[in-house]
Write a protein that holds these residues in place. Structure first.
Motif, PDB file in Angstrom:
ATOM      1  N   ASP A 126     -10.753  40.463 -26.173  1.00 42.01           N
ATOM      2  CA  ASP A 126     -10.600  39.368 -27.132  1.00 42.01           C
ATOM      3  C   ASP A 126     -11.806  38.437 -27.083  1.00 42.01           C
ATOM      4  O   ASP A 126     -12.494  38.350 -26.070  1.00 42.01           O
ATOM      5  N   SER A 152      -8.559  40.334 -30.409  1.00 45.06           N
ATOM      6  CA  SER A 152      -8.403  39.261 -31.383  1.00 45.06           C
ATOM      7  C   SER A 152      -9.475  38.205 -31.149  1.00 45.06           C
ATOM      8  O   SER A 152     -10.222  38.264 -30.177  1.00 45.06           O
ATOM      9  N   GLY A 170      -8.137  42.715 -34.432  1.00 48.23           N
ATOM     10  CA  GLY A 170      -6.826  42.077 -34.351  1.00 48.23           C
ATOM     11  C   GLY A 170      -6.729  40.823 -35.221  1.00 48.23           C
ATOM     12  O   GLY A 170      -7.311  40.747 -36.297  1.00 48.23           O
ATOM     13  N   GLN A 171      -6.001  39.847 -34.700  1.00 46.82           N
ATOM     14  CA  GLN A 171      -5.788  38.603 -35.435  1.00 46.82           C
ATOM     15  C   GLN A 171      -6.977  37.665 -35.245  1.00 46.82           C
ATOM     16  O   GLN A 171      -7.694  37.766 -34.257  1.00 46.82           O
ATOM     17  N   VAL A 172      -7.077  36.701 -36.123  1.00 46.66           N
ATOM     18  CA  VAL A 172      -7.993  35.578 -35.875  1.00 46.66           C
ATOM     19  C   VAL A 172      -7.191  34.285 -35.978  1.00 46.66           C
ATOM     20  O   VAL A 172      -6.145  34.245 -36.626  1.00 46.66           O
ATOM     21  N   GLY A 189      -6.223  42.067 -38.555  1.00 42.58           N
ATOM     22  CA  GLY A 189      -4.903  41.444 -38.524  1.00 42.58           C
ATOM     23  C   GLY A 189      -4.804  40.314 -39.528  1.00 42.58           C
ATOM     24  O   GLY A 189      -5.451  40.321 -40.578  1.00 42.58           O
TER      25      GLY A 189
END
Ligand SMILES: [Zn+2]
Lengths: 278, 553
Positions: A126, A152, A170-172, A189
């Motif tokens: 990450d 992420s 992934g997500q931010v 994401g």
């Protein structure tokens, strides 16, 4: 042969080690590397105070092993070569770099690749806040190059970015692409709130919506207006390029369509957010 | 009682009429004394200045080095601080940051390193006087002081409206004393309050300042009159209306005329000498010629230039609408503040580019002022630090003034249209060392009314800068060989040897004590702080020096 630095004394006090870059390490003997200066809190120290320095087989220019989450500025300002962190990297890794490759096999701290100009950063874990961002007060963040994140990333990804590519599998967090001038940010994401706030140009692309799941939708600011749903050809080119760098986003290249929004209308409104729908 | 003798220096002291003659300078207890009549007197210490140029320490009469706006500018520009070479700590000096707005300690060191030993901040709202004094306390070595903003002060405008000259004079005197300030400053008189109230800026001297029922003309005239009646050592210091706007030369001319012979200092006059139409950048032109004629012909007027230097800097001003204008023009970040009842403020980063027509014209217009002004005693070198550039660029400006070939070379490299729009190409004048000494120390000291500054005659403070002569004037003036402050060697070859506390100059003109209770009544109705917390007491000036009114002993 490659240079190997193994962290043996992790310190809760941050170590600032701008010397840990291929430019500085290249051509140095083990003894010379050991004597390089680092800052340890408010004191001066040497690389040997924290690292065991040696050589090992391999074609990587330099490998840093261990949990270096408290070692800051690794690879900052590097212009060439390959630097691998086999573990976590602290804040400012690869900041202002203008060439070469930095690979972080663990997680990377805040400001990774901040204001970088060229080169490539690959983070297997990450990333922290302000990935490829602008330092406080600066007008421009990342000006070129590529940042790839397999995990992420947190808030303000690509803050004030002017050029280059950031891809996060992934997500931010909140405010991805805040105040960006140009460039591309691809996110596998979902983003947090206020994506693209204050953006002038550039593209933010989100692939993480799940059709029919109201919890998994991209929520945009009211200052982004819907234009159309289409298939922009450049996105599949980017996805193919990402695959060649061994980063795959959870989307089959060339499939699906994208909702296009333009904004931020409080600025020029010439930026775009693309949301992939299967 | 230590006695110091500086021997064999080439003394450049226009006040004494010395233009490089080899003379000894004698110093006792921080003051310059006449050479002892008895040849047997032996100094305790001798400084050999053979082959070197000896001048009084430089005097910067208009800069921005203290107070809230300077501090906000420091905080506002981390991106500049990050790249600027820091000042490192030594056993004698503190660390600091540089860039266009150096930190306090660095400001003291850098000014002294440049051979400047006195500097005045030009714009302090009285409410911020305490803060300014605290920062000056931390600005070592140099002597300093500040001007008090009054051109948009509500109480000032009320007295002008009611035509009560005496009360205005008493208030001005009281306010100067309360702030421990040095002179009266008017920034865009009336225009700042007009803009703060949302009515836009004023456009000329006779626009009404709404709500207050006065005009910029009245404010200028009445404050100039009050400063004159109080016999302040420095007259009204005016930042004219319409700074930076094409066509503003008419406002500047009108201001000069409105004074009708009253003494006044027009500051950063370069920014006020523009021709052209308001909405047409292409028509931008120099109007130095008609203005410099007026200054040449009128002894009551003095100016400092506010030279623009190419590069990145920070604009900071008490002129709130100007800050907004610059933000609109540059698109850069902007800070604006409203100091209740008193003043405004605007801060915007700015980069002067030599390939920009407007910026190159501003550069040329400043130089035109230097080269067309006939009397060097009434024009002063300034950049309005850091507005036109930082004080560290003074040596480069001196170089441009002394070496016409160098000036032509730079002129060739800037935006080509400047050749057509400015007379700079036709000006061959070269400043002499003596004239440089006038515009950098003798004249500003005289204009400020500081009798012990700007010269090396008996009784002067022994603030002395010793330069190694060099045809490369930038080099010569950037790195003095030795700088003395109050007779003590402070700088040698750029190294700070000692960092004593400098003086803070202020004035304390008399006023009618009976009016204070009325001021207090008004104050408590309008201000957000207690009256008792307003005035700054002497503890804030560790080395305060009250300068007497003109004509008194
Ligand atoms: Zn100023």
């Amino acid at each position: 042969m490659s240079i190997l630095l193994r962290l043996r004394n992790a310190s809760p006090i941050p170590i600032e080690a701008e010397c840990l870059s291929p430019d500085r390490l290249e051509g140095l003997a083990v003894k010379e590397i050991e004597r390089l200066e680092v800052d340890h809190g408010n004191e001066r120290a040497r690389v040997a105070d924290f690292f065991e320095v040696g050589l090992r087989d391999g074609n990587e220019a330099a490998v840093i092993e261990g949990d270096c989450s408290r070692v800051k500025h690794i690879g900052a300002g590097m212009t060439r070569g390959l630097l691998v962190v086999d573990g976590n990297a602290g804040m400012h890794a690869g900041a202002e770099m203008s060439g070469g490759r930095l690979e972080v096999r663990g997680n990377a701290g805040d400001w990774t690749g901040a204001e970088m100009r060229a080169g490539r950063i690959h983070i297997r874990g990450d990333a922290g806040h302000l990935l490829g961002g602008a330092y406080r007060g600066s007008r421009t963040g990342m000006r070129g190059g590529v940042i790839l994140v397999e995990g992420s990333a947190r808030n303000e990804v690509g803050c004030s970015m002017r050029r280059g590519l950031i891809a996060v599998r992934g997500q931010v967090g909140d405010f991805p692409g805040v105040s960006m001038h140009a460039g591309n940010i691809l996110v596998g994401g979902l983003p947090g709130v206020r994506a693209g706030a204050g953006m002038r140009r550039g593209s933010l692309i989100f692939f993480g919506e799940t059709p029919g799941d109201s919890q998994r939708q991209v929520e945009l600011l009211p200052t982004f207006s819907y234009d159309c749903t289409y298939r922009p050809p450049f996105v599949s080119l980017y996805l193919k390029k990402l695959q060649s760098w061994k980063l795959s986003l959870p989307v089959p290249a060339g499939e699906g369509r994208y909702r296009r929004y333009s904004g931020d209308l409080v600025e020029s409104g010439k930026g775009e957010i693309l949301v992939w729908q299967a | 009682m230590s006695l110091l003798q500086i021997v064999n220096g080439r003394v450049v002291d226009p006040v004494q009429g010395l233009d490089g003659e080899v003379r000894d300078v004698w110093i006792r207890d921080g003051k310059i004394i006449p050479p002892p009549a008895v040849p047997s007197v032996r100094p305790d210490r001798v400084l050999d200045a053979s082959g070197l140029v000896v001048m009084a320490g430089g005097v910067d009469m208009h800069c921005h080095i203290a107070g809230p706006k300077v501090n906000v500018a420091r905080k506002m520009r981390p991106e500049e601080k990050r790249r600027a070479e820091p000042v490192r700590r030594t056993p004698r000096t503190r660390s600091g940051t540089t860039g266009s707005v150096p930190s306090t300690f660095a400001t003291g060191y850098k000014y002294t390193g440049l051979g400047y030993t006195t500097a005045f901040d030009a714009a302090i709202p009285p409410l911020a006087a305490r803060h300014a004094h605290e920062e000056l306390h931390d600005t070592p070595i140099i002597d300093k002081g500040f001007f008090v903003l009054m051109g948009n002060n509500h109480y000032v405008m009320q007295q002008i409206r009611s035509g009560d000259r005496a009360r205005l004079r008493h208030y001005v005197a009281w306010l100067l004393g309360a702030a421990k300030g040095y002179a009266v400053k008017a920034v865009n008189p009336g225009g700042v309050e007009e803009w703060k109230a949302g009515h836009g800026n004023v456009t000329g001297l006779d626009d009404p300042v709404e709500h207050f029922g006065v005009t910029p003309r009245q404010i200028i005239v009445e404050l100039a009159q009050a400063a004159s009646d109080l016999r302040l050592p420095h007259p009204l210091h005016i930042h004219c209306n319409n700074l930076g706007l094409p066509g503003n030369w008419k406002t500047t001319l009108a201001t000069m005329e409105a004074l009708e012979g009253r003494r006044a200092h027009l500051t950063h006059v370069q920014f006020h000498s523009y021709g052209g139409g308001p909405d047409d950048g292409g028509s931008f032109a120099s109007r130095v010629a008609p203005l410099v004629d007026v200054v040449n012909a009128h002894e009551n007027l003095t100016v400092d230039v506010g030279q623009v230097v190419f590069g990145d800097t920070t604009s900071m001003t008490g002129d709130g609408p100007l800050g907004y204008f610059l933000h609109q023009v540059t698109g850069r970040k902007w800070f604006s503040a409203d100091t209740e009842n008193e003043a405004g403020c605007g801060i915007v980063p700015i980069e002067y580019k030599d390939h920009s027509f407007i910026h190159a014209m501003q550069w040329a217009i400043g130089l035109e002022w230097f080269l067309l002004a006939r009397d060097p005693w009434r024009i002063v070198l300034s950049t309005d630090h850091p507005n036109g550039g930082t004080f560290l660029s003074y040596p480069q400006i001196i170089h441009l003034l002394m070496e016409p070939d160098y000036r032509r070379e730079v002129l060739q490299s800037v935006h080509p249209r400047v050749m057509k729009r400015s007379v700079l190409k036709d000006l061959d004048r070269a400043y002499s060392l003596s004239e440089i000494a006038i515009i950098t120390r003798a004249a500003p000291a005289r204009i400020l009314g500081l009798r012990n500054k700007g010269h090396l005659g008996p009784g002067a403070d022994a603030d002395i800068t010793i330069y190694t002569p060099d045809p490369d004037r930038t080099k010569m003036f950037s790195l003095p060989r030795i700088v003395l402050k109050d007779g003590e060697v402070i700088v040698e070859e750029g190294q700070i040897r000692n960092a004593p506390t400098g003086r803070t100059f202020h004035v304390a003109p008399a006023y009618d004590e009976k009016l204070v209770s009325e001021i207090q009544e008004w104050f408590e109705e309008h201000y957000t702080i207690q009256f008792a917390n307003y005035a700054v007491d002497e503890h804030y000036l560790p080395r305060g020096e009250c300068v007497a009114s003109l004509g008194s002993k």
